[in-house]
Design an enzyme around this catalytic site. Structure first.
Site, PDB file in Angstrom:
ATOM      1  N   HIS A 287      -9.800  24.020 -33.986  1.00 15.57           N
ATOM      2  CA  HIS A 287     -11.092  24.238 -33.338  1.00 15.57           C
ATOM      3  C   HIS A 287     -11.581  25.645 -33.660  1.00 15.57           C
ATOM      4  O   HIS A 287     -11.328  26.591 -32.899  1.00 15.57           O
ATOM      5  CB  HIS A 287     -10.963  24.064 -31.826  1.00 15.57           C
ATOM      6  CG  HIS A 287     -10.486  22.709 -31.403  1.00 15.57           C
ATOM      7  ND1 HIS A 287      -9.163  22.328 -31.493  1.00 15.57           N
ATOM      8  CD2 HIS A 287     -11.155  21.650 -30.881  1.00 15.57           C
ATOM      9  CE1 HIS A 287      -9.037  21.083 -31.054  1.00 15.57           C
ATOM     10  NE2 HIS A 287     -10.225  20.649 -30.669  1.00 15.57           N
TER      11      HIS A 287
ATOM     12  N   GLY B 165     -16.671  22.378 -20.823  1.00 11.79           N
ATOM     13  CA  GLY B 165     -15.802  21.272 -20.421  1.00 11.79           C
ATOM     14  C   GLY B 165     -14.953  21.628 -19.219  1.00 11.79           C
ATOM     15  O   GLY B 165     -14.744  20.796 -18.324  1.00 11.79           O
TER      16      GLY B 165
ATOM     17  N   ASN C 214     -21.982  27.990 -24.702  1.00 11.59           N
ATOM     18  CA  ASN C 214     -22.539  27.695 -26.026  1.00 11.59           C
ATOM     19  C   ASN C 214     -23.382  26.419 -26.050  1.00 11.59           C
ATOM     20  O   ASN C 214     -23.994  26.101 -27.059  1.00 11.59           O
ATOM     21  CB  ASN C 214     -21.435  27.630 -27.083  1.00 11.59           C
ATOM     22  CG  ASN C 214     -20.403  26.546 -26.808  1.00 11.59           C
ATOM     23  OD1 ASN C 214     -20.724  25.450 -26.349  1.00 11.59           O
ATOM     24  ND2 ASN C 214     -19.137  26.843 -27.096  1.00 11.59           N
TER      25      ASN C 214
ATOM     26  N   HIS D 102     -16.828  22.387 -33.698  1.00 13.00           N
ATOM     27  CA  HIS D 102     -15.947  22.359 -32.527  1.00 13.00           C
ATOM     28  C   HIS D 102     -14.510  22.033 -32.880  1.00 13.00           C
ATOM     29  O   HIS D 102     -13.600  22.810 -32.574  1.00 13.00           O
ATOM     30  CB  HIS D 102     -16.448  21.345 -31.488  1.00 13.00           C
ATOM     31  CG  HIS D 102     -15.445  21.097 -30.397  1.00 13.00           C
ATOM     32  ND1 HIS D 102     -15.249  21.978 -29.360  1.00 13.00           N
ATOM     33  CD2 HIS D 102     -14.549  20.086 -30.205  1.00 13.00           C
ATOM     34  CE1 HIS D 102     -14.288  21.522 -28.566  1.00 13.00           C
ATOM     35  NE2 HIS D 102     -13.844  20.373 -29.052  1.00 13.00           N
TER      36      HIS D 102
ATOM     37  N   SER E 187       0.883  16.920   9.264  1.00 15.88           N
ATOM     38  CA  SER E 187       1.505  15.686   8.772  1.00 15.88           C
ATOM     39  C   SER E 187       2.611  15.957   7.760  1.00 15.88           C
ATOM     40  O   SER E 187       3.628  15.260   7.734  1.00 15.88           O
ATOM     41  CB  SER E 187       0.441  14.788   8.131  1.00 15.88           C
ATOM     42  OG  SER E 187      -0.511  14.368   9.083  1.00 15.88           O
TER      43      SER E 187
ATOM     44  N   GLU F 278      -6.291  18.779  -3.585  1.00 13.30           N
ATOM     45  CA  GLU F 278      -4.932  18.543  -4.064  1.00 13.30           C
ATOM     46  C   GLU F 278      -4.728  19.010  -5.501  1.00 13.30           C
ATOM     47  O   GLU F 278      -3.692  19.602  -5.834  1.00 13.30           O
ATOM     48  CB  GLU F 278      -4.571  17.054  -3.962  1.00 13.30           C
ATOM     49  CG  GLU F 278      -4.505  16.507  -2.550  1.00 13.30           C
ATOM     50  CD  GLU F 278      -5.831  15.933  -2.066  1.00 13.30           C
ATOM     51  OE1 GLU F 278      -5.838  15.296  -1.001  1.00 13.30           O
ATOM     52  OE2 GLU F 278      -6.853  16.136  -2.764  1.00 13.30           O
TER      53      GLU F 278
ATOM     54  N   HIS G 222       4.960  10.760   3.677  1.00 13.96           N
ATOM     55  CA  HIS G 222       4.355   9.432   3.849  1.00 13.96           C
ATOM     56  C   HIS G 222       4.592   8.615   2.580  1.00 13.96           C
ATOM     57  O   HIS G 222       3.673   8.219   1.876  1.00 13.96           O
ATOM     58  CB  HIS G 222       2.866   9.553   4.184  1.00 13.96           C
ATOM     59  CG  HIS G 222       2.615  10.233   5.507  1.00 13.96           C
ATOM     60  ND1 HIS G 222       3.029  11.526   5.774  1.00 13.96           N
ATOM     61  CD2 HIS G 222       1.978   9.793   6.630  1.00 13.96           C
ATOM     62  CE1 HIS G 222       2.679  11.856   7.004  1.00 13.96           C
ATOM     63  NE2 HIS G 222       2.051  10.826   7.555  1.00 13.96           N
TER      64      HIS G 222
ATOM     65  N   ASP H 281      -2.101   3.050   8.144  1.00 21.06           N
ATOM     66  CA  ASP H 281      -3.140   3.576   7.247  1.00 21.06           C
ATOM     67  C   ASP H 281      -3.388   2.661   6.052  1.00 21.06           C
ATOM     68  O   ASP H 281      -4.406   2.787   5.368  1.00 21.06           O
ATOM     69  CB  ASP H 281      -2.772   4.977   6.759  1.00 21.06           C
ATOM     70  CG  ASP H 281      -3.168   6.044   7.774  1.00 21.06           C
ATOM     71  OD1 ASP H 281      -3.890   5.703   8.734  1.00 21.06           O
ATOM     72  OD2 ASP H 281      -2.769   7.206   7.609  1.00 21.06           O
TER      73      ASP H 281
ATOM     74  N   HIS I 113      -3.136   4.290   1.266  1.00 16.91           N
ATOM     75  CA  HIS I 113      -2.280   5.443   1.513  1.00 16.91           C
ATOM     76  C   HIS I 113      -0.799   5.147   1.290  1.00 16.91           C
ATOM     77  O   HIS I 113       0.026   6.054   1.407  1.00 16.91           O
ATOM     78  CB  HIS I 113      -2.489   5.948   2.942  1.00 16.91           C
ATOM     79  CG  HIS I 113      -3.762   6.702   3.131  1.00 16.91           C
ATOM     80  ND1 HIS I 113      -4.984   6.193   2.777  1.00 16.91           N
ATOM     81  CD2 HIS I 113      -3.995   7.945   3.640  1.00 16.91           C
ATOM     82  CE1 HIS I 113      -5.929   7.083   3.062  1.00 16.91           C
ATOM     83  NE2 HIS I 113      -5.353   8.153   3.578  1.00 16.91           N
TER      84      HIS I 113
ATOM     85  N   ARG J  37       7.483   9.261   6.649  1.00 19.38           N
ATOM     86  CA  ARG J  37       6.725   9.462   7.888  1.00 19.38           C
ATOM     87  C   ARG J  37       7.552   9.017   9.088  1.00 19.38           C
ATOM     88  O   ARG J  37       7.527   9.655  10.145  1.00 19.38           O
ATOM     89  CB  ARG J  37       5.422   8.664   7.853  1.00 19.38           C
ATOM     90  CG  ARG J  37       4.621   8.759   9.162  1.00 19.38           C
ATOM     91  CD  ARG J  37       3.389   7.870   9.117  1.00 19.38           C
ATOM     92  NE  ARG J  37       2.565   8.051  10.310  1.00 19.38           N
ATOM     93  CZ  ARG J  37       2.689   7.369  11.439  1.00 19.38           C
ATOM     94  NH1 ARG J  37       3.635   6.433  11.537  1.00 19.38           N
ATOM     95  NH2 ARG J  37       1.895   7.600  12.460  1.00 19.38           N
TER      96      ARG J  37
END
Length: 664
Positions: free
Chosen positions: A35, A163, A192, A266, A386, A413, A463, A471, A475, A522
């Protein structure tokens, strides 16, 4: 801090930048892949950063108080490699530049941590580097609060592409950085306006400056080919009390006579004709890979610019009252008291026999360990209560107080996982962070990079099965254990009770060359290890938990919450005169690393083997063999109380007993 003194040289900025450009062009051309466009476009910005601002010393690349430079746009790796070679990093030789993208070279297609000094992180998956940089900036502020500016006072810079900023992780990361007011973090955006498909206007019309400002950053736009404008923007960033974005308007493939400003530069070599034209356009008549002595000498002066800062820091370090503790933490050694703390929790669990969810057991371990391992920096993605990740006496990190040891990552996360990589890479801190196991899907690319980079990052994933109950299937993880176990250099640890949880935490903390995922329940689980052992049995990956009474005819293998099911199945089988052993297998990777003789002895080579785990059965065949059986989940779960779900999906002692008897 203002710009550092520039090297004493008459060589112009243009020639310094063109050396970076043409090394990239020549390396890509010789490799016949790569690149070139980004290095050509960002050479001016990078030259200003390295020659006037970045605090580094190539002769001491691991200097703890160096500035960190992250190339988030990792496809432009030749920009970094060229800078490392020109400034005098010993292992980035011209021969390595010539071996760009070749097997065994230090100059991989994307920067890879550990391949050469000066490569601070592995990048390539776009956006990861921004979040890594956020983690590094967090680590700097946290350690500065602990040891003071005499030892810790540096900045973090990242070069990001369009990106990077389109990836969702970028929003999570910049939002977190803005909230924490990470004032020593600067992102240089290569604006760019070209993507692989063509102009970025095909897919995006965001006002990035406004976006960053909305997240609490100082943000501005400059001409990326005007070195003085770039330098002035960097001066403003250094004076800011907020993290800074500098959107550098650049031309991709700058200097290429026909392809500059187009997607053609690129991800492919320019071609012989365009390379010759670039040499003429840039006023660079030199043969491929030739850097004139005057220009190379000027770049080596740039590399020597930080030497005085290093020597001043070294003097402060030698007289600092906390020098030994600082060095221990930066070296990654655990403190002496950790083994005793872990042993005490383990012995207490064996004697007391509590019935606890392993997520609660994990918190008990953290309460003990955090008191003696001050470098632990915990957190959760808005699931603290939790995940049970907040140890007692841990205060939160706040924008105005980085002395705390707990990060509220929010519902981010992916950024949490990638920031933990940056924290670990920085050194001096051991990060752990929690969410539900099902949300490792959000974290996966960052977990993978933890494994590739061999970083000690601890993922506390709770969990862990249909045992979470009401749930429901969104989950309840099914395929997640199999997917994580398939990842090289990742320890997936699923303990059966408090005792094994202690042992698994010990394994994770002692694993200096890779990440760990603690897979925790859990629901409450009975203690299955009631006799204390000084040996960490979980560190062997698997072991005979309960031997057979009489001749061993069957072996029931399980992990986590299903070990109790295996024990009940064994009771029933023994009552029917079938000698049955129970094997706990908390970590497949560790078990697979044992000797063949040990594995055969544990599994029972001549017995019927049945495995039980409330997850996808994928992969279990290696342990049960062609005549064995796996009691597991072959569909998604459902919303109901946990006990009802185990019965409904036949993850039960009766199912195990039936499977054994059918095969005898």
């Amino acid at each position: 801090m203002t710009a550092m003194p520039q090297p004493k040289t008459m060589t112009s900025h243009r020639m310094l930048a063109n050396a970076v450009r043409m090394l990239a062009v020549d390396a890509v051309e010789q490799a016949k892949s790569g690149h070139p466009g980004m290095p050509m476009g960002m050479a001016d910005v990078a030259t200003v950063l390295f020659s006037r601002f970045l605090k580094f010393d190539p002769t001491h690349p691991d200097w703890p108080d160096r500035d960190r430079f992250v190339l988030s746009a990792g496809h432009g790796s030749m920009l970094l490699y060229g800078l490392l070679h020109l400034t005098g990093y010993a292992d980035m030789t011209l021969d390595e530049i010539k071996r760009f993208r070749q097997l065994g070279s230090r100059t991989a297609g994307h920067p890879e941590f550990g391949h050469a000094a000066g490569i601070e992180t592995t990048t390539g998956p776009l956006g990861q580097g921004i979040a890594n940089a956020v983690g590094m900036a967090i680590a700097e502020r946290h350690l500065a609060a602990r040891f003071g500016p005499e030892l810790v006072d540096h900045r973090t810079y990242a070069i990001a592409s369009d990106g990077c900023l389109m990836e969702g992780i970028s929003h999570e990361a910049i939002s977190l950085a803005g909230h924490l007011r990470l004032r020593k973090l600067t992102v240089l955006f290569d604006d760019n306006r070209i993507s692989i498909d063509g102009p970025t206007s095909l897919a995006v019309s965001d006002d990035q400056v406004a976006r960053f400002r909305a997240c609490g950053w100082a943000a501005e736009t400059v001409d990326g080919h005007d070195p003085d404008a770039v330098a002035e923007a960097l001066e403003r960033a250094q004076a800011s009390q907020l993290p800074s974005l500098i959107a550098c308007r650049t031309v991709i493939g700058y200097g290429a006579p026909k392809k500059a400003g187009t997607a053609a530069t690129h991800g492919a070599p320019l071609g012989a004709e365009e390379v010759a034209g670039a040499r003429q356009t840039l006023g660079w008549p030199h043969a491929p890979f030739v850097i004139p002595d005057e220009i190379l000498g000027a770049w080596r002066d740039v590399g020597r610019r930080g030497r005085s800062d290093y020597l001043a820091w070294k003097q402060r370090h030698e007289s600092h009252a906390q020098r030994l503790e600082f060095d221990r933490r930066m070296g990654g050694d655990l403190p002496a008291g950790v083994d005793a703390a872990i042993a005490a929790v383990k012995q207490g669990a064996s004697s007391e026999g509590p019935k606890l969810a392993t997520r609660v057991s994990s918190q008990k371990v953290l309460d003990a360990v955090a008191a003696v391992v001050p470098e632990l920096l915990g957190g959760s993605a808005d699931l603290t209560g939790s995940n049970n990740t907040l140890a007692k006496d841990m205060a939160p990190v706040a924008p105005d107080d980085f002395a705390g040891r707990y990060l509220h990552y929010g519902v981010r996360e992916h950024a949490m996982a990638a920031a933990m990589n940056g924290i670990a890479l920085h050194r001096g801190v051991i990060p752990y962070g929690g969410t539900f196991l099902v949300f490792t899907d959000y974290c996966r690319s960052a977990i993978r990079l933890s494994a590739i980079m061999e970083q000690r990052v601890v993922y506390v994933m709770t969990h862990d099965s249909i045992g979470l109950g009401e749930d429901g299937p969104t989950h309840q993880p099914i395929e997640h254990l199999a997917g994580l176990r398939a990842m090289p250099n990742l320890l997936v640890l699923r303990p059966a009770d408090t005792v094994e949880t202690v042992e698994c935490w010990a394994v994770a903390l002692q694993s200096r060359r890779g990440p760990s995922v603690l897979v925790l329940s859990r629901q409450a689980l009975p203690t299955v290890r009631t006799t204390h052992t000084t040996e960490n049995l979980s560190a062997r990956g698997g072991y005979v938990l309960i031997p057979a009474e009489g001749a061993r005819r069957a072996t029931v293998i399980a992990t986590g919450s299903e070990v109790a099911i295996a024990i009940e199945a064994r009771r029933k089988l023994q009552a029917d005169g079938i000698g049955t052993a129970v094997v706990s297998l908390p970590c497949w990777a560790l078990f697979d690393a044992q000797t063949e003789a040990y594995r055969a002895d544990v599994l029972g080579p001549t017995t019927v083997r049945v495995a039980v785990e409330a997850a996808s059965p994928f992969g279990w065949d290696r342990y049960v063999g062609p005549g064995g059986a796996v009691i597991g989940m072959t569909s998604f779960g459902a919303s109901a109380p946990a006990d009802d779900l185990y019965e409904h999906f036949r993850i039960t002692p009766a199912a195990v007993v039936d499977a054994v008897k059918t095969r005898l």
